[in-house]
Design a protein around this motif. Structure first.
Motif, PDB file in Angstrom:
ATOM      1  N   VAL A  38      -0.160   2.519  -6.181  1.00 52.26           N
ATOM      2  CA  VAL A  38       0.329   3.242  -5.991  1.00 52.26           C
ATOM      3  C   VAL A  38      -0.274   3.991  -5.341  1.00 52.26           C
ATOM      4  O   VAL A  38      -1.586   4.947  -5.404  1.00 52.26           O
ATOM      5  CB  VAL A  38       0.421   4.084  -7.909  1.00 52.26           C
ATOM      6  N   ASP A  39       0.173   5.698  -4.466  1.00 50.53           N
ATOM      7  CA  ASP A  39      -0.137   5.873  -3.789  1.00 50.53           C
ATOM      8  C   ASP A  39      -0.944   7.172  -4.093  1.00 50.53           C
ATOM      9  O   ASP A  39      -0.425   7.827  -4.821  1.00 50.53           O
ATOM     10  CB  ASP A  39       1.295   6.775  -2.853  1.00 50.53           C
ATOM     11  N   ARG A  40      -1.654   8.173  -3.737  1.00 50.53           N
ATOM     12  CA  ARG A  40      -2.851   8.725  -4.162  1.00 50.53           C
ATOM     13  C   ARG A  40      -2.233   9.963  -4.666  1.00 50.53           C
ATOM     14  O   ARG A  40      -2.639  11.252  -4.682  1.00 50.53           O
ATOM     15  CB  ARG A  40      -4.247   9.466  -2.949  1.00 50.53           C
ATOM     16  N   ALA A  86      -4.290   1.891  -8.673  1.00 52.29           N
ATOM     17  CA  ALA A  86      -4.143   3.111  -8.521  1.00 52.29           C
ATOM     18  C   ALA A  86      -5.237   3.812  -7.506  1.00 52.29           C
ATOM     19  O   ALA A  86      -6.257   3.235  -7.760  1.00 52.29           O
ATOM     20  CB  ALA A  86      -4.341   4.158  -9.830  1.00 52.29           C
ATOM     21  N   GLU A  87      -4.609   4.621  -6.377  1.00 53.45           N
ATOM     22  CA  GLU A  87      -5.900   4.591  -5.621  1.00 53.45           C
ATOM     23  C   GLU A  87      -5.902   6.845  -5.895  1.00 53.45           C
ATOM     24  O   GLU A  87      -5.179   7.222  -5.844  1.00 53.45           O
ATOM     25  CB  GLU A  87      -5.045   5.225  -4.116  1.00 53.45           C
ATOM     26  N   GLY A  88      -7.116   6.654  -5.457  1.00 53.39           N
ATOM     27  CA  GLY A  88      -7.467   8.058  -5.403  1.00 53.39           C
ATOM     28  C   GLY A  88      -7.323   8.918  -6.265  1.00 53.39           C
ATOM     29  O   GLY A  88      -7.591  10.204  -6.307  1.00 53.39           O
ATOM     30  N   ASP A 130       0.332  -0.529  -0.547  1.00 58.15           N
ATOM     31  CA  ASP A 130      -0.055  -0.589  -0.412  1.00 58.15           C
ATOM     32  C   ASP A 130       0.633   1.298   0.662  1.00 58.15           C
ATOM     33  O   ASP A 130       2.021   1.309   0.469  1.00 58.15           O
ATOM     34  CB  ASP A 130      -0.407  -0.121   1.234  1.00 58.15           C
ATOM     35  N   ASP A 131       0.533   1.936  -0.588  1.00 56.93           N
ATOM     36  CA  ASP A 131       0.911   3.699  -0.248  1.00 56.93           C
ATOM     37  C   ASP A 131       2.912   3.940  -1.663  1.00 56.93           C
ATOM     38  O   ASP A 131       3.041   3.713  -0.855  1.00 56.93           O
ATOM     39  CB  ASP A 131       1.464   4.397   0.639  1.00 56.93           C
ATOM     40  N   PHE A 132       2.808   3.044  -2.219  1.00 55.24           N
ATOM     41  CA  PHE A 132       3.546   2.938  -2.547  1.00 55.24           C
ATOM     42  C   PHE A 132       4.798   4.055  -3.318  1.00 55.24           C
ATOM     43  O   PHE A 132       3.465   4.707  -4.303  1.00 55.24           O
ATOM     44  CB  PHE A 132       3.809   1.766  -3.840  1.00 55.24           C
TER      45      PHE A 132
HETATM   46 CA    CA Z   1      -2.153   6.721   0.798  1.00 53.49          CA
END
Ligand code: CA
Ligand code: C2E
Ligand code: CA
Ligand code: CA
Length: 279
Positions: A201-203, A235-237, A179-181
């Motif tokens: 991939v971090d936001r 991909a997050e966010g 997470d949060d890479f």
């Molecule tokens: Ca995050």
């Protein structure tokens, strides 16, 4: 007026005291919440980048106060980690998500895979693997319905030890993700050794992907490297159509974010999932 350094020190000291007092008060409240199980799991959908189909959900914890107000995890997870309360909170959360999965299976909903955030503090608890096995045994959930998300920064604290624990979990059949890479100090060499299936991939990179060439280059590089190592990229966010289009052209596999849905209570998932998934 000229700044008075002593007064400034005084100010910080008061600030620190207040902060410490708040911390003590918060810890006390949190202990009570733990013994009364005053938490809820919310769910945010994940989607395939190419056609938007649902691929699963990420479970996100909320602390529900007596008056119904929800406290965001950013406000209590750090304290829970410092005090060790995260071990018990995390055990509750995993049990709750497994209970939910069994319920959704019974109702015949197509929900894909559900991911749960695991704090490094939990992961390195000597009882963790046993606890997880106990929850799986008790609920009868298939571990491949679950994904465990562990932040890159925690994995890098003790990469050798992390690798061993990840191997044990993977052996049990869980999908694993980093997470949060991209935001922590990370070594490409360790990435090769971590037995994970997915890189998230971090936001912060996704947020700037259309406006900042460096962010765009970093995201493209993570996707290319991840794919070369046989990992899937999430991909997050993702908040806009433009970000999604950019991620698609970079070859990203899955995405989650407000563009698709905010995290919602299970009732809302159920409303949407009564229809079978498009295959
Ligand atoms: Ca995050
Ligand atoms: P995370 O794992 O990186 O989770 C993603 C966070 O980004 C979530 O915040 C989610 O609501 C938010 N988010 C999702 N899509 C968007 C978007 O499009 N735009 C924006 N601005 N934000 C978006 P949330 O739910 O407040 O959780 C915050 C963090 O708390 C999580 O970050 C995770 O590190 C931690 N957390 C949440 N639940 C748990 C849990 O059960 N256990 C542990 N150990 N940590 C948890
Ligand atoms: Ca996460
Ligand atoms: Ca994340």
């Amino acid at each position: 007026a000229k700044a008075n350094p002593h007064r400034r020190t005084e100010f910080y000291r008061t600030e620190l005291c207040e902060q410490a007092e708040r911390q003590v008060a918060l810890t006390k409240l949190l202990r009570k919440a733990v013994s009364r199980h005053q938490f809820r799991a919310y769910y945010q959908s994940k989607h395939a980048v190419d056609d938007g189909r649902l691929t699963g959900y990420e479970a996100l914890i909320r602390w529900q106060l007596d008056d119904g107000v929800l406290v965001s995890p950013a406000q209590f997870i750090p304290v829970a980690e410092e005090t060790g309360l995260i071990v018990e909170i995390g055990r509750w959360m995993l049990g709750e998500v497994c209970r939910q999965i069994t319920e959704w299976r019974r109702l015949g909903y197509a929900f894909g895979r559900v991911s749960v955030n695991i704090s490094g503090r939990q992961l390195t608890d000597p009882e963790f693997v046993t606890t997880v096995a106990e929850i799986i045994g008790r609920t009868g959930v298939d571990p491949s319905d679950l994904e465990l998300e562990i932040t890159e920064s925690w994995l890098m604290v003790d990469p050798e030890r992390s690798t061993e624990i990840l191997q044990a979990l993977r052996g049990m059949g869980f999908k694993l993700s980093i997470d949060d890479f991209g935001i922590a100090y990370s070594s490409m060499n360790y990435l090769k050794h971590f037995p994970v299936d997915i890189i998230k991939v971090d936001r912060s990179f996704v947020r700037d992907i259309l406006t900042d060439r460096d962010s765009q280059a970093i995201v493209s590089a993570i996707i290319a490297m991840g794919h070369n190592l046989g990992r899937e990229i999430v991909a997050e966010g993702v908040e806009t159509r433009g970000q999604l289009d950019m991620l698609r052209s970079a070859g990203c596999d899955e995405a989650q974010g407000y563009l698709f849905s905010r995290p919602v209570p299970p009732e809302d998932v159920e409303r949407a999932r009564r229809m079978p998934l498009r295959q």
